[in-house]
Enzyme design. Structure first.
Site, PDB file in Angstrom:
ATOM      1  N   HIS A  84      50.495 -23.779 -73.553  1.00  0.00           N
ATOM      2  CA  HIS A  84      51.797 -23.163 -73.288  1.00  0.00           C
ATOM      3  C   HIS A  84      51.819 -21.754 -73.874  1.00  0.00           C
ATOM      4  CE1 HIS A  84      55.671 -23.162 -71.667  1.00  0.00           C
ATOM      5  NE2 HIS A  84      56.353 -23.876 -72.540  1.00  0.00           N
TER       6      HIS A  84
ATOM      7  N   ASP B 209      57.387 -35.940 -70.137  1.00  0.00           N
ATOM      8  CA  ASP B 209      57.334 -35.016 -71.271  1.00  0.00           C
ATOM      9  C   ASP B 209      57.837 -35.778 -72.496  1.00  0.00           C
ATOM     10  OD1 ASP B 209      57.705 -32.951 -73.076  1.00  0.00           O
ATOM     11  OD2 ASP B 209      59.410 -32.062 -72.007  1.00  0.00           O
TER      12      ASP B 209
ATOM     13  N   ASP C 213      67.174 -28.503 -76.787  1.00  0.00           N
ATOM     14  CA  ASP C 213      65.925 -29.263 -76.621  1.00  0.00           C
ATOM     15  C   ASP C 213      65.201 -29.247 -77.971  1.00  0.00           C
ATOM     16  OD1 ASP C 213      63.585 -30.425 -75.609  1.00  0.00           O
ATOM     17  OD2 ASP C 213      62.806 -28.514 -74.866  1.00  0.00           O
TER      18      ASP C 213
ATOM     19  N   SER D  16      61.307 -33.663 -67.566  1.00  0.00           N
ATOM     20  CA  SER D  16      61.379 -32.596 -68.569  1.00  0.00           C
ATOM     21  C   SER D  16      62.377 -32.886 -69.688  1.00  0.00           C
ATOM     22  CB  SER D  16      61.782 -31.305 -67.846  1.00  0.00           C
ATOM     23  OG  SER D  16      62.339 -30.358 -68.735  1.00  0.00           O
ATOM     24  N   GLY D  17      61.924 -32.720 -70.913  1.00  0.00           N
ATOM     25  CA  GLY D  17      62.825 -32.868 -72.055  1.00  0.00           C
ATOM     26  C   GLY D  17      63.856 -31.754 -72.091  1.00  0.00           C
ATOM     27  N   PHE D  18      63.420 -30.559 -71.720  1.00  0.00           N
ATOM     28  CA  PHE D  18      64.338 -29.421 -71.701  1.00  0.00           C
ATOM     29  C   PHE D  18      65.448 -29.648 -70.682  1.00  0.00           C
ATOM     30  CE2 PHE D  18      65.795 -25.411 -69.961  1.00  0.00           C
ATOM     31  CZ  PHE D  18      66.162 -24.716 -71.095  1.00  0.00           C
TER      32      PHE D  18
ATOM     33  N   TRP E  63      58.063 -33.637 -63.093  1.00  0.00           N
ATOM     34  CA  TRP E  63      57.996 -33.446 -64.555  1.00  0.00           C
ATOM     35  C   TRP E  63      59.312 -33.969 -65.131  1.00  0.00           C
ATOM     36  CZ3 TRP E  63      55.529 -32.591 -68.885  1.00  0.00           C
ATOM     37  CH2 TRP E  63      56.005 -31.748 -69.902  1.00  0.00           C
TER      38      TRP E  63
ATOM     39  N   ARG F   9      49.087 -31.267 -75.294  1.00  0.00           N
ATOM     40  CA  ARG F   9      49.666 -29.915 -75.161  1.00  0.00           C
ATOM     41  C   ARG F   9      49.545 -29.190 -76.482  1.00  0.00           C
ATOM     42  NH1 ARG F   9      55.924 -28.988 -73.219  1.00  0.00           N
ATOM     43  NH2 ARG F   9      56.486 -27.261 -74.604  1.00  0.00           N
TER      44      ARG F   9
HETATM   45  C1  SPV Z   1      60.177 -28.931 -70.762  1.00  0.00           C
HETATM   46  O1  SPV Z   1      60.459 -28.646 -69.589  1.00  0.00           O
HETATM   47  O2  SPV Z   1      60.811 -29.751 -71.423  1.00  0.00           O
HETATM   48  C2  SPV Z   1      59.018 -28.305 -71.415  1.00  0.00           C
HETATM   49  C3  SPV Z   1      58.603 -26.975 -70.998  1.00  0.00           C
HETATM   50  O3  SPV Z   1      58.474 -28.900 -72.321  1.00  0.00           O
HETATM   51  S1  SPV Z   1      59.324 -25.800 -72.063  1.00  0.00           S
HETATM   52  O4  SPV Z   1      60.772 -25.961 -71.960  1.00  0.00           O
HETATM   53  O5  SPV Z   1      58.882 -24.501 -71.622  1.00  0.00           O
HETATM   54  O6  SPV Z   1      58.872 -26.087 -73.416  1.00  0.00           O
HETATM   55 MG    MG Z   2      59.698 -30.333 -73.188  1.00  0.00          MG
END
Ligand code: SPV
Ligand code: MG
Length: 290
Positions: A186, A81, A54, A42-44, A40, A155
């Protein structure tokens, strides 16, 4: 087989496809070694790695470059993401084209307004897009992919925004009708109840994807038992593990007045050489340096 075809096949054949977040190629390589089915992007995690919120602060290019580097470092499929798609449907077309070309196997696009706020933040600013507008973005994403194997995952943040089950189901259904290959639902609830309820009400064939960060008690066998969920994404455990380990080692070095005590507790430099594939480079040197 392309990575998107592999991911598509896993989604349809495996009881559960297990994907984990990475913030750079090194963490992706560790995830691959550990046996995950996919990464993944991931943006976060990437935002955290840059030490910024984020909240649509990093640019698409920053995330895209990291995603490209991750794709190059691992054999397993990468799920990108792409947050809200960096703007409207036209921006989504550009993003999908770029992420597919970078080697991603799938994108996840969320139905929040740009700029977004992160989902799990207490009191976060969670504004949803009109369903019609997001449907247009999903259609744009599906129409702009080059390979029909490339997955578009829609999503919905309806539960995150407190809109309830009916709205979550209505949105997810509209997104699948628009062509989405799967739906990520989510939830920030501390128990899996919302997800269990969503699964009970989900009558379409399209697989459900979850990110169980807020309700970690839900195991993979529990997820499989719910029958509708075909992909689990462990969103941020890589960056949290890195912070745990680094904070501990850094504090010990300060307390000990040197690196003498921690040295035996962390991986040797040779392990890093291995992750950098130094041996493979040496083989190339032997063959080509004249
Ligand atoms: C990420 O990991 O960037 C997600 C999941 O989008 S969350 O941080 O839970 O939104
Ligand atoms: Mg994200």
């Amino acid at each position: 087989m392309s990575k998107s075809a592999i991911l598509r096949q896993k989604l349809s054949k495996q009881p559960l496809t297990r994907v984990i977040g990475a913030h750079n190629p090194l963490s992706a390589r560790l995830a691959e070694e550990a046996g995950f089915d996919g990464i993944w992007a991931s943006g976060f995690e990437l935002s955290a790695a840059y030490a910024v919120p984020d909240a649509s602060i990093l640019s698409m290019t920053q995330h895209l470059d990291t995603t490209r580097a991750i794709c190059a470092a691992v054999e397993i499929p990468v799920v990108a993401d792409i947050d809200t798609g960096y703007g409207n449907a036209v921006n989504v077309i550009h993003a999908v084209t770029q992420y597919e070309a970078a080697g991603a196997a799938a994108v996840v696009i969320e139905d929040k307004k740009f700029p977004k706020d992160t989902s799990l933040l207490e009191g976060g600013r969670q504004e949803l897009l009109r369903v019609e507008e997001f449907v247009g973005k999903i259609e744009a994403a599906c129409d702009s992919r080059k390979s029909s194997d490339f997955l578009v995952i829609a999503r919905t943040e309806a539960l995150i925004a407190g809109e309830g089950q009916e709205e979550a189901n209505r949105r997810a259904t509209a997104y699948v009708s628009a062509g989405a290959d799967a739906v990520l639902i989510h939830s920030k609830s501390k128990t899996p109840d919302q997800i269990v309820e969503f699964c009970r009400g989900w009558k379409l064939k399209a697989p459900v994807v979850i990110v169980p960060t807020a309700y970690p008690q839900l195991t993979e066998s529990d997820i499989v038992a719910l029958k509708k969920i075909k992909m689990v994404i462990y969103g941020n455990h890589g960056i949290r593990a890195a912070v745990t380990a680094m904070a501990d080692v850094f504090a010990r070095i300060r307390a000990d007045g040197g690196i003498h005590n921690v040295d035996g507790d962390i991986v040797p430099v040779t392990r890093i050489f291995e992750l950098q594939q130094v041996a493979q480079m040496k083989e190339k040197e032997k063959r080509y340096l004249k």
